[in-house]
Design a protein around this motif. Structure first.
Motif, PDB file in Angstrom:
ATOM      1  N   SER A  11      -4.989   3.716   5.778  1.00  0.00           N
ATOM      2  CA  SER A  11      -4.564   2.487   5.448  1.00  0.00           C
ATOM      3  C   SER A  11      -4.121   2.389   3.997  1.00  0.00           C
ATOM      4  N   CYS A  52      -4.709  -4.126   4.392  1.00  0.00           N
ATOM      5  CA  CYS A  52      -5.058  -2.674   4.322  1.00  0.00           C
ATOM      6  C   CYS A  52      -5.687  -2.479   3.054  1.00  0.00           C
ATOM      7  N   VAL A 196      -4.002   2.435  12.705  1.00  0.00           N
ATOM      8  CA  VAL A 196      -3.280   2.209  11.270  1.00  0.00           C
ATOM      9  C   VAL A 196      -1.906   2.675  11.509  1.00  0.00           C
TER      10      VAL A 196
END
Length: 403
Positions: A11, A52, A196
Motif C-alpha cells: 500500500s 492507500c 494493490v
C-alpha cells in the motif's frame, strides 16, 4: 536484512507511485495546456494515493476513514483516470455520467454497514472488488469508442489493461466465496496483496499511455508545422514536393493524369515598395485564401516562394486545370483589398498550367512546363492563363482579356 512485502508495504508503494505520477501529470498538464484530461488523471492518482495512505493507517485511525473513505477514494481515483482518458481522446459515454456516481453511492452504505453494523471483511472485499471491476469495464467500454484517427495501439493497450484488472477483481469476488473469511483485512491473503499490485498496474499503464498519446499528438503537430507556410497557411515547398512525388508514383501505376498550376501576383514588388511589406503580407494572405477556397479538399496549394504559388490537382486534365486557373484569375482580378477608409488595392495574377504526360521521367518536368507557361503569361501582358498541354505542344494563351 529481508524486506517482507506485506499488504501495508505494498500500500505504501502504491501510494508513492500514485503521488509521483500524479505530480508528473500536473506538471505535464501545466507545460502542455492544450491537452484536456491530464489534470483529471493526475487527480485520480492523488485519490488512489490518499486512499492507500488511509488503508495503511488501519488500526491507527478510525475505521470510517481507513475503510469507508479509503475504499471510496480509490474507486473515485479509478473513475477520474478513465474520465481523464475520455476527455483526452474526445470520448463521450452517456451511461458513464450516471453510472460512475451510482457506483460510489451504492458502495458507501455497503462498506459502512459491513464495517459498523455487521462487520464482515469478506463482504467488504466482495463489494469493493465488484465495484472496481465494473469501473474497469466502464473504462474499457469507453476506450472502444476511441476515434480511428488516434493511436489505436495505445487504445488497445489501455483496453487490455482495464479488462485484465476487471477479470482479476471478478476472480477475487468469486474466490472470496470459497476462501476462509479473514479476521483482519490487513492479513487477508495473497489476493489482497495482488489487488494493490493491480492498482499499481492501472497507475503505471494509464500514465505511460497518456504520455505516449500526448507525444504522438505533439509530433504530428510539429510535423504539420514543418509543412505549412506560416504567413499564408498554405503548404510549403517541401510539402508540395512530397505530394508531387506521391501523385507522380500513382500516375505511373494507374496512368491517371494530374495538373500543376503555377501562379504569380502581378506587380507585387510595386505593392511592397509603395505600401510596405506589411501590406504585401496582407495581399499574399488574401491571394492564398482565394486559392484555398476555390480548389477541392484533396488538391494541394503551396507557396513556392515570394509571391509565387503552385497548385497540384490530382485526376485533372489540361482543360480542367485551365478552367480552375481561369476561375482563380477572375476571382483575383475582382478582389479589392481595403487599405484605409477610402483606399482599395486591386490585384491580379498570372497563371501557367501543365499536365502530366506519359513519358515524363519525373514530376518536375510538369512543373517546368507550368513555369514556362507562367513566364509566357507574364510576357503576354499578365492577368491571364497560359496552358502548356504537353511536352511537345506549343503554349496556348487563354483568350480572357487583360484587365
Amino acid at each position: 536484512m529481508s524486506i517482507q512485502l506485506d499488504f501495508r508495504t505494498l500500500s505504501l508503494t502504491l501510494m508513492l507511485f500514485s503521488i509521483v505520477f500524479g505530480l508528473g501529470m500536473f506538471a505535464y498538464a501545466r507545460e502542455h495546456a492544450k491537452f484536456s484530461g491530464i489534470k483529471t488523471i493526475g487527480a485520480g492518482y492523488f485519490l488512489i494515493g490518499g486512499g492507500c495512505v488511509l488503508l495503511g493507517l488501519r488500526h491507527f485511525i478510525h475505521d470510517f476513514a481507513s475503510v469507508v473513505i479509503s475504499n471510496l477514494a480509490i474507486i473515485m481515483g479509478v473513475i477520474l483516470i478513465y474520465r481523464g482518458l475520455f476527455r483526452f481522446l474526445g470520448i463521450s459515454l452517456r451511461f458513464e455520467r450516471w453510472l460512475s456516481p451510482a457506483l460510489l453511492v451504492l458502495l458507501a452504505p455497503v462498506l459502512y454497514f459491513y464495517t459498523f453494523h455487521a462487520p464482515d471483511v469478506s463482504m467488504r472485499i466482495q463489494a469493493f472488488s465488484a465495484t472496481f471491476a465494473i469501473a474497469s469495464f466502464i473504462g474499457a467500454c469507453g476506450l472502444l469508442q476511441q476515434p480511428e484517427t488516434r493511436s489505436r495501439s495505445v487504445a488497445r493497450m489501455l483496453i487490455a489493461m482495464f479488462l485484465t484488472v476487471a477479470a482479476f477483481f471478478i476472480f477475487r469476488v468469486i474466490w472470496s466465496f470459497y476462501d476462509i473469511p479473514p479476521d483482519d483485512f490487513m492479513n487477508a491473503g495473497l489476493l489482497s496483496s495482488l489487488a494493490v499490485l493491480a492498482g499499481e498496474f492501472v497507475v503505471i499503464s494509464s500514465s505511460f499511455a497518456t504520455i505516449w498519446m500526448a507525444s504522438d499528438e505533439l509530433q504530428k503537430e510539429l510535423s504539420e508545422i514543418a509543412r505549412i507556410d506560416p504567413l499564408t497557411g498554405t503548404y510549403n515547398r517541401r510539402a508540395f514536393d512530397e505530394a508531387c512525388e506521391i501523385e507522380f508514383s500513382r500516375s505511373l501505376r494507374s496512368g491517371s493524369a494530374f495538373t500543376i498550376i503555377m501562379c504569380d501576383l502581378d506587380h507585387f514588388k510595386k505593392v511592397n515598395d509603395q505600401y510596405g511589406h506589411h501590406i504585401g503580407d496582407q495581399v499574399l494572405r488574401h491571394f492564398a485564401d482565394i486559392l484555398k477556397d476555390r480548389v477541392r479538399q484533396h488538391d494541394v496549394v503551396a507557396r513556392f516562394g515570394g509571391e509565387e504559388f503552385v497548385l497540384l490537382l490530382p485526376n485533372n486534365n489540361t482543360e480542367q486545370g485551365r478552367l480552375v486557373a481561369e476561375q482563380l484569375r477572375a476571382k483575383t482580378a475582382a478582389t479589392q483589398i481595403a487599405l484605409g477608409r477610402d483606399i482599395n488595392l486591386a490585384i491580379s495574377a498570372s497563371f501557367g498550367v501543365a499536365q502530366y504526360c506519359i513519358g515524363d521521367s519525373e514530376w518536375s518536368a510538369v512543373l517546368h512546363r507550368a513555369d514556362n507557361a507562367l513566364y509566357e503569361a507574364k510576357k503576354q501582358g499578365r492577368n491571364r492563363v497560359v496552358v502548356s498541354a504537353s511536352a511537345d505542344q506549343s503554349l496556348e494563351a487563354d483568350p480572357a482579356p487583360v484587365k
